[in-house]
Design an enzyme around this catalytic site. Structure first.
Site, PDB file in Angstrom:
ATOM      1  N   ASP A  13       0.855  -1.175   0.000  1.00 16.54           N
ATOM      2  CA  ASP A  13       0.000   0.000   0.000  1.00 16.54           C
ATOM      3  C   ASP A  13       0.899   1.234   0.000  1.00 16.54           C
ATOM      4  OD1 ASP A  13      -2.457   1.397   0.152  1.00 16.54           O
ATOM      5  OD2 ASP A  13      -2.169   1.683   2.297  1.00 16.54           O
ATOM      6  N   ASP A  15      -0.258   5.018   1.019  1.00 19.14           N
ATOM      7  CA  ASP A  15      -0.502   5.901   2.174  1.00 19.14           C
ATOM      8  C   ASP A  15      -0.476   5.102   3.473  1.00 19.14           C
ATOM      9  OD1 ASP A  15      -1.006   8.451   0.825  1.00 19.14           O
ATOM     10  OD2 ASP A  15      -2.753   7.445  -0.010  1.00 19.14           O
TER      11      ASP A  15
END
Length: 259
Positions: A13, A15
């Site tokens: 991922d 963020d």
């Protein structure tokens, strides 16, 4: 329990794992550099459909993170891949930004509000009542409802913002129709991403900061999972979930030596 195979490919991922509020998380640059030096297949994923992969490449580069365009996979790209497989050359009424409209244009979709095959809802900072009303009427008239991701809130410097999942709930309430979510935690996003880099789930790992999206999606896609504690999920919250990550680490810096 059978011993897991060595990790040959990495999905992570963005963020909360690599960056936080526009600033690289310590260790992110070393992690990306190590991946590129070893030549292992990898993808940086985001449920945010606002930006194109080229936009995100430029934003990450300004932060000192060199991630090639082809190594970025967004919920908009996953949505476009899904629609291209389901109904090639179709039509859609889209609520969203350039990341989503560009992805649909690239697969040959026509964007229209005249009897579209699909209503596709993505992330935007300018949700309009007029656009939502049109979406409701088109869905009631027979258009299929697709949503890029189920995230109910998104981060900002001022605090949480209503996100795609919240707007989808409004449209569902008005139509009685639930959307099909293409992004995390749907393992479809992970599987299409793995296919894009020629990787296999049994030798891949997913790194994330959210139990309910990143870790769940990795688990359901058959990958090893790493939860970092630099994002939304805290150590105290982990036991509230009926599933667990394969490994819990403080941050991405703790994973560099595993690549």
């Amino acid at each position: 329990m059978a011993e897991r195979k060595p990790i040959e490919s990495w999905l992570t991922d963005m963020d909360g794992v690599l960056i936080h509020e526009g600033v690289p998380i310590p260790g992110a640059d070393a992690f990306i550099k190590k991946l590129r030096e070893t030549g292992k297949p990898f993808l940086v994923l985001t449920n945010n459909s606002i930006y194109t992969a080229r936009d995100l490449h430029a934003r990450l580069a300004r932060m000192g993170l060199e991630v090639p365009v082809e190594n970025i996979w967004t919920s908009a790209l996953a949505t476009a891949k899904f629609l291209d497989d389901q109904r090639p050359g179709g039509t859609a009424y889209v609520i969203g930004e350039a990341g989503l409209t560009t992805a649909l244009h690239d697969i040959g979709y026509v964007l229209t509000d005249h009897d579209p095959d699909y209503v596709v809802l993505g992330e935007t900072r300018t949700y309009s009542f007029e656009a939502m009303t049109k979406a409701v009427r088109l869905i009631n008239a027979g258009a299929r409802f697709i949503c890029t991701n189920p995230d109910e809130t998104g981060p900002s410097l001022e605090g949480p913002l209503p996100a795609t999942g919240s707007v989808a709930a409004l449209i569902t309430k008005a139509t009685g129709k639930d959307p099909y979510f293409a992004g995390k935690p749907n393992p479809l996003m992970m599987r299409t991403g793995l296919n894009a880099i020629g990787a296999h789930s049994e030798t891949s790992a997913m790194i994330g900061d959210r139990m309910d999206t990143d870790i769940l999606a990795g688990l359901e896609a058959g990958m090893q999972t790493f939860l970092v504690l630099t994002g939304l999920t805290t150590q105290a919250e982990i036991d509230r979930f009926p599933f667990r990550p394969s490994t819990i680490v403080d941050s991405i810096a703790d994973i560099v030596d595993r690549v």
